[in-house]
Scaffold this motif. Structure first.
Motif, PDB file in Angstrom:
ATOM      1  N   MET A   1       0.905  -1.201  -0.112  1.00 39.27           N
ATOM      2  CA  MET A   1       0.199  -0.057  -0.122  1.00 39.27           C
ATOM      3  C   MET A   1       0.992   1.271  -0.135  1.00 39.27           C
ATOM      4  SD  MET A   1      -3.330   0.420   2.271  1.00 39.27           S
ATOM      5  CE  MET A   1      -2.846   1.013   3.638  1.00 39.27           C
ATOM      6  N   ASP A   2       0.914   1.754  -0.973  1.00 35.26           N
ATOM      7  CA  ASP A   2       1.935   2.954  -1.312  1.00 35.26           C
ATOM      8  C   ASP A   2       1.259   4.180  -0.977  1.00 35.26           C
ATOM      9  OD1 ASP A   2       4.111   4.187  -2.070  1.00 35.26           O
ATOM     10  OD2 ASP A   2       3.878   4.549  -4.155  1.00 35.26           O
ATOM     11  N   VAL A   3       1.557   5.046  -0.029  1.00 37.53           N
ATOM     12  CA  VAL A   3       0.889   6.239   0.428  1.00 37.53           C
ATOM     13  C   VAL A   3       1.864   7.512   0.161  1.00 37.53           C
ATOM     14  CG1 VAL A   3      -0.385   7.438   2.118  1.00 37.53           C
ATOM     15  CG2 VAL A   3      -0.745   5.019   1.803  1.00 37.53           C
ATOM     16  N   LYS A   4       1.367   8.513  -0.470  1.00 38.75           N
ATOM     17  CA  LYS A   4       2.183   9.701  -0.899  1.00 38.75           C
ATOM     18  C   LYS A   4       1.596  10.915  -0.622  1.00 38.75           C
ATOM     19  CE  LYS A   4       4.417  12.454  -4.443  1.00 38.75           C
ATOM     20  NZ  LYS A   4       4.321  12.752  -5.583  1.00 38.75           N
ATOM     21  N   THR A   5       1.696  11.859   0.468  1.00 33.66           N
ATOM     22  CA  THR A   5       1.134  12.805   0.734  1.00 33.66           C
ATOM     23  C   THR A   5       1.475  13.874  -0.176  1.00 33.66           C
ATOM     24  OG1 THR A   5       1.090  12.197   3.209  1.00 33.66           O
ATOM     25  CG2 THR A   5       0.666  14.477   2.744  1.00 33.66           C
ATOM     26  N   VAL A   6       0.376  14.414  -0.739  1.00 31.16           N
ATOM     27  CA  VAL A   6       0.388  15.393  -1.715  1.00 31.16           C
ATOM     28  C   VAL A   6       0.385  17.006  -1.221  1.00 31.16           C
ATOM     29  CG1 VAL A   6      -0.386  16.281  -3.626  1.00 31.16           C
ATOM     30  CG2 VAL A   6      -0.119  13.931  -3.326  1.00 31.16           C
ATOM     31  N   ALA A   7      -0.674  17.218  -0.203  1.00 30.35           N
ATOM     32  CA  ALA A   7      -0.801  18.527   0.183  1.00 30.35           C
ATOM     33  C   ALA A   7      -1.379  18.259   1.849  1.00 30.35           C
ATOM     34  CB  ALA A   7      -1.688  19.333  -0.513  1.00 30.35           C
ATOM     35  N   THR A   8      -0.963  19.038   2.734  1.00 26.57           N
ATOM     36  CA  THR A   8      -1.797  19.211   4.096  1.00 26.57           C
ATOM     37  C   THR A   8      -2.081  20.694   4.464  1.00 26.57           C
ATOM     38  OG1 THR A   8       0.616  19.741   5.037  1.00 26.57           O
ATOM     39  CG2 THR A   8       0.052  17.568   4.858  1.00 26.57           C
ATOM     40  N   ASN A   9      -2.996  20.647   5.272  1.00 28.90           N
ATOM     41  CA  ASN A   9      -3.724  21.704   5.831  1.00 28.90           C
ATOM     42  C   ASN A   9      -3.192  22.089   7.208  1.00 28.90           C
ATOM     43  OD1 ASN A   9      -5.390  23.969   6.622  1.00 28.90           O
ATOM     44  ND2 ASN A   9      -7.302  22.931   6.175  1.00 28.90           N
ATOM     45  N   ARG A  10      -1.864  22.886   7.264  1.00 27.50           N
ATOM     46  CA  ARG A  10      -1.112  22.953   8.340  1.00 27.50           C
ATOM     47  C   ARG A  10      -1.917  23.659   9.622  1.00 27.50           C
ATOM     48  NH1 ARG A  10       4.548  24.756   6.621  1.00 27.50           N
ATOM     49  NH2 ARG A  10       4.745  24.647   9.044  1.00 27.50           N
ATOM     50  N   LYS A  11      -2.701  24.740   8.972  1.00 24.56           N
ATOM     51  CA  LYS A  11      -3.392  25.427  10.114  1.00 24.56           C
ATOM     52  C   LYS A  11      -4.726  24.697  10.809  1.00 24.56           C
ATOM     53  CE  LYS A  11      -4.721  29.754   8.981  1.00 24.56           C
ATOM     54  NZ  LYS A  11      -5.049  30.855   7.864  1.00 24.56           N
ATOM     55  N   ALA A  12      -5.088  23.819  10.195  1.00 22.92           N
ATOM     56  CA  ALA A  12      -6.134  23.046  10.684  1.00 22.92           C
ATOM     57  C   ALA A  12      -6.008  22.710  12.257  1.00 22.92           C
ATOM     58  CB  ALA A  12      -6.625  21.676   9.964  1.00 22.92           C
ATOM     59  N   LYS A  13      -4.921  22.211  12.486  1.00 17.05           N
ATOM     60  CA  LYS A  13      -4.363  21.895  13.858  1.00 17.05           C
ATOM     61  C   LYS A  13      -4.249  23.129  14.944  1.00 17.05           C
ATOM     62  CE  LYS A  13      -2.525  17.262  13.093  1.00 17.05           C
ATOM     63  NZ  LYS A  13      -1.361  16.638  12.848  1.00 17.05           N
ATOM     64  N   HIS A  14      -3.859  23.887  14.242  1.00 15.08           N
ATOM     65  CA  HIS A  14      -3.795  25.342  15.160  1.00 15.08           C
ATOM     66  C   HIS A  14      -5.093  26.055  15.218  1.00 15.08           C
ATOM     67  CE1 HIS A  14      -1.994  28.877  16.676  1.00 15.08           C
ATOM     68  NE2 HIS A  14      -2.607  29.725  15.860  1.00 15.08           N
ATOM     69  N   GLU A  15      -5.967  25.987  14.482  1.00 16.14           N
ATOM     70  CA  GLU A  15      -7.390  26.628  14.478  1.00 16.14           C
ATOM     71  C   GLU A  15      -8.498  25.751  14.956  1.00 16.14           C
ATOM     72  OE1 GLU A  15      -8.101  29.679  13.250  1.00 16.14           O
ATOM     73  OE2 GLU A  15      -5.777  30.141  12.805  1.00 16.14           O
ATOM     74  N   TYR A  16      -8.349  24.488  15.053  1.00 18.83           N
ATOM     75  CA  TYR A  16      -9.440  23.541  15.411  1.00 18.83           C
ATOM     76  C   TYR A  16      -8.869  22.393  16.236  1.00 18.83           C
ATOM     77  CZ  TYR A  16     -11.679  25.715  11.333  1.00 18.83           C
ATOM     78  OH  TYR A  16     -12.200  26.369  10.272  1.00 18.83           O
ATOM     79  N   PHE A  17      -9.885  22.092  17.178  1.00 20.87           N
ATOM     80  CA  PHE A  17      -9.727  20.731  17.776  1.00 20.87           C
ATOM     81  C   PHE A  17     -10.277  19.655  17.043  1.00 20.87           C
ATOM     82  CE2 PHE A  17     -10.419  23.474  21.574  1.00 20.87           C
ATOM     83  CZ  PHE A  17      -9.191  23.268  22.283  1.00 20.87           C
ATOM     84  N   LEU A  18      -9.493  18.801  16.502  1.00 19.50           N
ATOM     85  CA  LEU A  18      -9.603  17.824  15.708  1.00 19.50           C
ATOM     86  C   LEU A  18     -10.437  16.544  16.317  1.00 19.50           C
ATOM     87  CD1 LEU A  18      -6.547  17.924  13.279  1.00 19.50           C
ATOM     88  CD2 LEU A  18      -8.776  18.972  12.915  1.00 19.50           C
ATOM     89  N   LEU A  19     -11.790  16.104  16.464  1.00 21.12           N
ATOM     90  CA  LEU A  19     -12.293  15.247  17.113  1.00 21.12           C
ATOM     91  C   LEU A  19     -12.308  13.704  16.499  1.00 21.12           C
ATOM     92  CD1 LEU A  19     -15.513  17.422  17.871  1.00 21.12           C
ATOM     93  CD2 LEU A  19     -13.485  17.178  19.044  1.00 21.12           C
ATOM     94  N   GLU A  20     -12.396  13.645  15.200  1.00 18.93           N
ATOM     95  CA  GLU A  20     -12.455  12.438  14.395  1.00 18.93           C
ATOM     96  C   GLU A  20     -12.072  12.557  13.136  1.00 18.93           C
ATOM     97  OE1 GLU A  20     -15.920   9.993  13.202  1.00 18.93           O
ATOM     98  OE2 GLU A  20     -16.712  11.416  14.856  1.00 18.93           O
ATOM     99  N   THR A  21     -11.270  11.669  12.400  1.00 16.64           N
ATOM    100  CA  THR A  21     -10.873  11.832  11.144  1.00 16.64           C
ATOM    101  C   THR A  21     -11.350  10.696  10.077  1.00 16.64           C
ATOM    102  OG1 THR A  21      -8.923  10.255  11.285  1.00 16.64           O
ATOM    103  CG2 THR A  21      -8.719  12.667  11.628  1.00 16.64           C
ATOM    104  N   LEU A  22     -11.706  10.794   8.811  1.00 21.31           N
ATOM    105  CA  LEU A  22     -12.153  10.073   8.055  1.00 21.31           C
ATOM    106  C   LEU A  22     -11.184   9.945   6.661  1.00 21.31           C
ATOM    107  CD1 LEU A  22     -16.174  10.476   8.202  1.00 21.31           C
ATOM    108  CD2 LEU A  22     -14.861   8.440   8.545  1.00 21.31           C
ATOM    109  N   GLU A  23     -11.364   8.933   5.817  1.00 19.10           N
ATOM    110  CA  GLU A  23     -10.694   9.125   4.638  1.00 19.10           C
ATOM    111  C   GLU A  23     -11.932   9.112   3.485  1.00 19.10           C
ATOM    112  OE1 GLU A  23      -7.432   6.160   2.907  1.00 19.10           O
ATOM    113  OE2 GLU A  23      -9.481   5.258   2.493  1.00 19.10           O
ATOM    114  N   ALA A  24     -11.723   9.956   2.692  1.00 20.42           N
ATOM    115  CA  ALA A  24     -12.739  10.191   1.734  1.00 20.42           C
ATOM    116  C   ALA A  24     -12.018  10.163   0.287  1.00 20.42           C
ATOM    117  CB  ALA A  24     -13.414  11.461   1.666  1.00 20.42           C
ATOM    118  N   GLY A  25     -12.906   9.675  -0.856  1.00 16.26           N
ATOM    119  CA  GLY A  25     -12.394   9.812  -2.230  1.00 16.26           C
ATOM    120  C   GLY A  25     -12.429  11.045  -2.804  1.00 16.26           C
TER     121      GLY A  25
END
Length: 150
Positions: A1-25
Motif C-alpha cells: 500500500m503506497d501512500v504519498k502525501t501531496v498537500a496538508t492543511n497545516r493551519k487546521a491543527k492550530h485553528e481547530y480541535f480535531l475530534l475524529e478523522t475519515l478518509e474520503a475519495g
C-alpha cells in the motif's frame, strides 16, 4: 500500500480541535489528477460542506494542468467527496451541532487514487491557541535545558 502525501492543511491543527478523522475519495475531472500528482493543490481556505445526501470539498485550489490546454478545469470548482451513505448521514448529524465543522486535513495518493483525509473539528478560542503555544514553548525550553546539560 503506497501512500504519498501531496498537500496538508497545516493551519487546521492550530485553528481547530480535531475530534475524529475519515478518509474520503475525490471525484475528479480530466486533468485534475495530473495536477494533484504534481503537488499543485492547496487546502488553505478549503472546507467540507454536507447537505444530507452528498459531501463537497469547497474552495480547494487545484492549479490548471499546463499541458491540458483547451480541456482544462476550473481551479476552485466544488468537488464531490466519495463517502458511504452512512458516513454522510453521520457527518450531517454531527455538523448540525453548534460550533462543529468539517475540515480537510491532507490530500494523498493511495494506490494511484487521490484521497482526502477530513476531520470533524470544533473551533479553538484565542485563549486555547495561546495555551497550546505556551505549552509548546515550555517543552522546547525543557528540551533545550536537557541538551545543554549533556
Amino acid at each position: 500500500m503506497d501512500v504519498k502525501t501531496v498537500a496538508t492543511n497545516r493551519k487546521a491543527k492550530h485553528e481547530y480541535f480535531l475530534l475524529e478523522t475519515l478518509e474520503a475519495g475525490l471525484e475528479l475531472r480530466g486533468s485534475e489528477i495530473k495536477s494533484i500528482r504534481a503537488g499543485q493543490i492547496s487546502l488553505a481556505e478549503a472546507y467540507v460542506q454536507v447537505d444530507g445526501r452528498q459531501a463537497w470539498l469547497i474552495d480547494a485550489h487545484v492549479a490548471p494542468y499546463e499541458q491540458a490546454s483547451r480541456s482544462n478545469h476550473d481551479p476552485r470548482r466544488p468537488r464531490r467527496l466519495l463517502l458511504h451513505a452512512s458516513e454522510i448521514k453521520r457527518l450531517w448529524d454531527i455538523v448540525r451541532q453548534k460550533g462543529v465543522t468539517i475540515v480537510p486535513i491532507r490530500v494523498y495518493l493511495k494506490d494511484g487514487r487521490a484521497k482526502l483525509e477530513i476531520a470533524v473539528a470544533k473551533g479553538k478560542k484565542l485563549y486555547d491557541k495561546r495555551a497550546v503555544m505556551a505549552e509548546r514553548d515550555a517543552k522546547r525550553e525543557i528540551e533545550r535545558e536537557f541538551h545543554q546539560r549533556e
